[in-house]
Motif scaffolding. Structure first.
Motif, mmCIF file in Angstrom:
data_model
loop_
_atom_site.group_PDB
_atom_site.id
_atom_site.type_symbol
_atom_site.label_atom_id
_atom_site.label_comp_id
_atom_site.label_asym_id
_atom_site.label_seq_id
_atom_site.Cartn_x
_atom_site.Cartn_y
_atom_site.Cartn_z
ATOM 1 N N LYS A 136 0.836 -1.195 0.000
ATOM 2 C CA LYS A 136 0.000 0.000 0.000
ATOM 3 C C LYS A 136 0.877 1.254 0.000
ATOM 4 N N PRO A 137 0.341 2.383 -0.429
ATOM 5 C CA PRO A 137 1.107 3.629 -0.312
ATOM 6 C C PRO A 137 1.528 3.850 1.137
ATOM 7 N N TRP A 138 2.714 4.437 1.320
ATOM 8 C CA TRP A 138 3.194 4.589 2.689
ATOM 9 C C TRP A 138 4.021 5.863 2.845
ATOM 10 N N LEU A 139 4.055 6.323 4.091
ATOM 11 C CA LEU A 139 4.856 7.475 4.469
ATOM 12 C C LEU A 139 5.909 7.034 5.471
ATOM 13 N N LEU A 140 7.076 7.638 5.398
ATOM 14 C CA LEU A 140 8.147 7.389 6.360
ATOM 15 C C LEU A 140 8.080 8.436 7.462
ATOM 16 N N ALA A 141 8.188 8.009 8.718
ATOM 17 C CA ALA A 141 8.168 8.929 9.856
ATOM 18 C C ALA A 141 9.229 8.501 10.864
ATOM 19 N N GLY A 142 9.460 9.370 11.839
ATOM 20 C CA GLY A 142 10.372 9.023 12.925
ATOM 21 C C GLY A 142 11.717 9.702 12.822
ATOM 22 N N GLY A 143 11.897 10.766 13.585
ATOM 23 C CA GLY A 143 13.201 11.414 13.660
ATOM 24 C C GLY A 143 13.599 12.209 12.443
ATOM 25 N N LEU A 144 12.653 12.496 11.569
ATOM 26 C CA LEU A 144 12.996 13.272 10.375
ATOM 27 C C LEU A 144 13.136 14.757 10.710
ATOM 28 N N THR A 145 14.075 15.403 10.046
ATOM 29 C CA THR A 145 14.342 16.835 10.224
ATOM 30 C C THR A 145 14.662 17.429 8.855
ATOM 31 N N PRO A 146 14.713 18.758 8.751
ATOM 32 C CA PRO A 146 15.144 19.345 7.483
ATOM 33 C C PRO A 146 16.542 18.879 7.069
#
Length: 215
Positions: free
Chosen positions: A160-170
């Motif tokens: 399925k379509p998915w998003l990555l998360a967790g500890g992301l910053t610019p």
């Protein structure tokens, strides 16, 4: 590859405005009272009312009962339900049927075996959010500013379509996209000046770097 960006934990008009103008695809509102990003349904309704068509308004819930979902949706014009607790695949299906809305299910990852859940939830959810698994003693199931080893996702086929998360910053989002080849990213604490306080300039910088060409 076009990368979609979700800015989560929005609770102020200036942050919503910054996210919209910078090109966010999803805006997240947290209905979990232990979170510093928590908003009430009336607060979220006011924020969501200014969101242009084409940008999805996402309501984040943690193990919600039917009454909570119904009461919130009676006040807030949401487009997507995000389940960020210990909801089972069966509960994901129930929430879809109850609300009539697409459901995004968060799956916490710390080690390779945690990826097995992506199949079970992928069969019932419309989207997946692959996040760093919260520590056992954490008060929050997400938004802790923690990352996992993104290389675990390299080359993995997800149904399925998915998003990555967790500890992301610019500063690290471009590298995270390069390693995982995700088509979407989700950020909350990584664009804040303090817990629950979104920084419009960090939002703009994050979206610019997330949507920049991958080297």
């Amino acid at each position: 590859m076009a990368v979609s960006v979700k800015i989560c934990g929005l609770n102020a008009p200036e942050a919503v405005d910054a996210a919209v103008k910078a090109g966010a695809r999803y805006l997240g509102f947290v209905f979990f009272d232990k979170s510093p990003r928590h908003v009430t349904p009336p607060q979220a309704a006011a924020l969501a009312s200014s969101v242009p068509l084409g940008i999805a308004r996402v309501g984040l819930f943690v193990n919600p009962d039917d009454a909570t979902l119904e009461a919130t949706l009676a006040q807030v014009p949401l487009d997507v339900i995000q389940l960020h607790g210990r909801e089972s695949p069966a509960r994901v299906s129930e929430v879809k049927a109850l609300t009539g809305l697409p459901v995004m299910k968060a799956v916490g990852v710390a080690e390779p075996k945690d990826l097995d859940a992506l199949w079970d939830y992928g069969l019932v959810a419309d989207m997946l959010l692959i996040d760093a698994k919260a520590p056992k003693d954490a008060a929050l199931p997400g938004g802790n500013g923690l990352a996992f080893d993104w290389r675990l996702l390299a080359g993995r086929q997800i149904i399925k379509p998915w998003l990555l998360a967790g500890g992301l910053t610019p500063e690290n989002v471009n590298e995270a996209i390069r390693l995982t080849r995700t088509q979407g990213v989700d950020v909350s604490s990584g664009v804040e000046s303090a817990p629950g306080v979104k920084d419009p300039e960090k939002i703009r910088k994050f979206i610019a770097r997330a949507t920049a060409p991958i080297l």
